[in-house]
Design a protein around this motif. Structure first.
Motif, PDB file in Angstrom:
ATOM      1  N   UNK A 197       0.840  -1.197   0.000  1.00 20.69           N
ATOM      2  CA  UNK A 197       0.000   0.000   0.000  1.00 20.69           C
ATOM      3  C   UNK A 197       0.878   1.251   0.000  1.00 20.69           C
ATOM      4  N   UNK A 249      -8.182   0.916   2.557  1.00 21.42           N
ATOM      5  CA  UNK A 249      -8.943  -0.219   2.004  1.00 21.42           C
ATOM      6  C   UNK A 249      -8.245  -0.806   0.775  1.00 21.42           C
ATOM      7  N   UNK A 262     -11.372  -2.008   8.852  1.00 21.88           N
ATOM      8  CA  UNK A 262     -12.322  -1.429   7.903  1.00 21.88           C
ATOM      9  C   UNK A 262     -12.849  -2.460   6.923  1.00 21.88           C
ATOM     10  N   UNK A 263     -12.250  -3.657   6.923  1.00 15.59           N
ATOM     11  CA  UNK A 263     -12.721  -4.691   5.997  1.00 15.59           C
ATOM     12  C   UNK A 263     -12.305  -6.068   6.516  1.00 15.59           C
ATOM     13  N   UNK A 314      -7.871  -8.702  -0.463  1.00 15.06           N
ATOM     14  CA  UNK A 314      -7.924  -8.305  -1.870  1.00 15.06           C
ATOM     15  C   UNK A 314      -6.525  -8.325  -2.509  1.00 15.06           C
ATOM     16  N   UNK A 366      -2.546  -4.042   3.539  1.00 14.99           N
ATOM     17  CA  UNK A 366      -3.228  -2.799   3.907  1.00 14.99           C
ATOM     18  C   UNK A 366      -2.838  -2.400   5.328  1.00 14.99           C
ATOM     19  N   UNK A 407     -14.954  -6.668   9.386  1.00 18.87           N
ATOM     20  CA  UNK A 407     -15.290  -5.262   9.336  1.00 18.87           C
ATOM     21  C   UNK A 407     -15.811  -4.787  10.699  1.00 18.87           C
TER      22      UNK A 407
END
Lengths: 474, 73
Positions: free
Chosen positions: A240, A289, B8-9, B36, B40, B63
């Motif tokens: 990221x 995200x 957040x996920x 994904x 992160x 989440x």
């Protein structure tokens, strides 16, 4: 719809910092202010003047009179300001500090506030509308700014349907103005506010910068300086990173004004200049995200895209997206309905919109980030970028599920890597994307700024266009 | 005031880079999630001292799950 803001010690009106004449003087270029309506006790004042030399119309609540409450007369002032701005096709800036409709006038004041909403909606997408909320803005004074294109909140700004007293009496909930409608809730949670600032002067300054970007859109200069942007991506494709330095690097130095910085931060929406011309940048931010699109970020970007289109502002779309975020939470939040807004917004836009794939673009999000199929003006990619339905390893795990099941566990990683490399060359490589025409040109990071600028200049060489639609606050 | 940092996920906790007792700033990374196909980072969001770190490497977070509690400066 009303609330009474706390009253500071009473100063003579001319010395009161809330005096609308003083606030409007601070907004406009020195010496440019001319009254449109008389400086009386109506509760609103409308003026014209210039910002960075460009003519604008502005109005301001008069918080020195009944806390800026809006009655029939004051609302008429705002409607007059809108008539002038519409007739002369000028940006309009509203400075708000108002407890809402004047209770004493009853339904007459609601009727008057409604007429402002009508004027704002009729003006939507035709002239830029900027709101600066400097004090409490309750009820009608909350929905006024909310109908406009950009809402800036000063440190004392509070936006809510009804204030803490009414909330307490109606529902029993105990909450203060700050938590109910201050910079934190509106900057981060609700998306009502586009920009929060630390001082009233900074709020006014941001309104001036935005008015300048909309009113003085400039031309792409023939000689756009380049800088090597490649160092702004990490080596690892999985890592990221914050996309803000890249957005800043694409734009002319220091020209960017970011909207909705803390709300849905996985996408960045910034107005700024490229080679001197106003542009809007939409960029995935992998730091948040993973840069996925989700329900909120799709909605945020859609509104920005439609605003840019309505005001004839070309767009630069910086793409590094792993996909739409999947899962129960997103589906129940309407990621399909809200994600569709972004497809609609891009596909409907008529201004030049140039896409640059920096690292990867997968799946449905590939389409949504202004793909060729949605009518992108030009699609660029950096040399190592990947355009695919999904990451190569994920794809071959599906495509070769049976074959992989037969491979001994200790060999599986190696076989997967081989299959992935093979798959990349046929399905995800940038050469394949060029062959089928979804990428027009591979551009070096060190030549990106000039390439983006040239694509916009070429698209505008026979004149400028703008979308003919309103800018509903999606 | 204590601030709870949440996921957040849905993701795997790939790496825990902070521990209880650490002093952190808003941009500091507490843990790195994997989801994904992306790494992160979860940032502290506020300045303060970590009082609790609620996840371990290899764990799956959902989440909204709490990741750390930070006592704000």
């Amino acid at each position: 719809m009303t609330t009474a803001p706390a009253k500071p010690a009473k100063l003579p009106r001319e010395l009161d910092p809330r005096n609308p004449f003083t606030r409007l003087t601070n907004l406009l270029d020195p010496g440019s202010l001319e009254l449109i309506t008389p400086d009386d006790l109506s509760g609103m004042l409308a003026v014209r003047g210039t910002i960075a030399g460009a003519p604008v119309v502005a109005f301001c609540s008069d918080a020195t009179v009944m806390g800026g409450a809006m009655g029939d007369e004051g609302c008429e002032v705002v409607c007059t300001a809108y008539e002038v701005a519409r007739r002369e096709e000028l940006p309009i800036i509203g400075l708000w500090h108002s407890g809402g409709a004047r209770l004493a006038e009853g339904v007459l004041s609601l009727h008057a506030v409604g007429k402002i909403f009508y004027a704002m909606t009729q003006a939507s997408g035709k002239i830029p509308q900027i709101s600066v909320v400097l004090g409490p803005a309750a009820g009608g004074a909350a929905y006024g700014p909310a109908l406009t294109d950009v809402v800036i909140l000063g440190p004392e700004g509070r936006i809510f349907v009804t204030g803490p007293d009414v909330v307490r009496s109606v529902t029993g909930e105990d909450v203060d103005m700050l938590r109910l409608g201050g910079p934190e809730p509106h900057g981060r949670r609700s998306g009502v506010v586009h920009i929060t600032t630390d001082s009233e002067a900074a709020a006014i300054e941001q309104a001036r910068r935005l008015a300048d970007l909309f009113a003085n859109q400039g031309e792409v200069s023939g000689d756009v300086s380049d800088s090597d942007l490649s160092g702004l991506l990490p080596e690892s494709a999985k890592r990221a990173y914050d996309v803000h330095p890249l957005v800043g690097g694409v734009l002319d130095e220091g020209s960017g004004v970011e909207l909705h910085q803390r709300w849905a931060p996985n996408i960045v929406t910034t107005l700024g200049r490229l080679g001197g011309r106003t542009v809007g940048v939409i960029a995935n931010n992998p730091l948040r995200l993973g840069g996925c699109l989700d329900a909120l970020s799709a909605e945020k970007a859609s509104r920005f895209v439609r605003m840019c289109d309505a005001f004839g502002v070309p767009m630069v779309v910086l793409v590094d997206v792993p996909g739409y975020l999947p899962g129960v939470g997103q589906e129940w939040d309407g990621v399909v309905r809200r994600g569709a807004k972004l497809l609609h917004a891009f596909a409907e836009s008529v201004v030049p919109r140039v896409t640059l794939v920096t690292r990867k673009t997968y799946g449905g999000a590939y389409i949504a980030m202004n793909a060729r199929s949605l009518g992108a003006t030009r699609v660029f990619a950096w040399p190592r970028a990947e355009v695919a339905v999904m990451g190569a390893v994920a794809a071959i795990r599906i495509l070769h599920r049976r074959k992989l099941a037969e491979v001994a566990p200790e060999l599986r990683t190696q076989v997967e890597a081989e299959l992935a490399a093979e798959h990349e060359t046929i399905a995800g490589g940038i050469e394949r994307a060029r062959e089928i025409g979804v990428v027009d040109e591979v551009v070096e990071p060190a030549k990106t700024r000039s390439a983006l600028a040239a694509a916009i200049a070429t698209a505008e060489q026979h004149g400028r266009v703008r979308g003919r639609h309103g800018n509903i606050p999606l | 005031m204590s601030h709870t940092v949440v996921a957040e996920l849905v993701a795997n906790v790939q790496k825990v880079t902070a521990k209880a007792g650490d002093t952190v700033g808003p941009e500091d990374t507490l843990v790195i999630l994997e989801s994904m196909k992306m790494e992160i980072p979860v940032l502290a969001e506020v300045a303060g001292t970590i009082t609790e770190l609620k996840v371990v490497e290899g764990e799956v977070v959902r989440d909204g799950d709490p990741i750390a509690v930070i006592e704000e400066n």
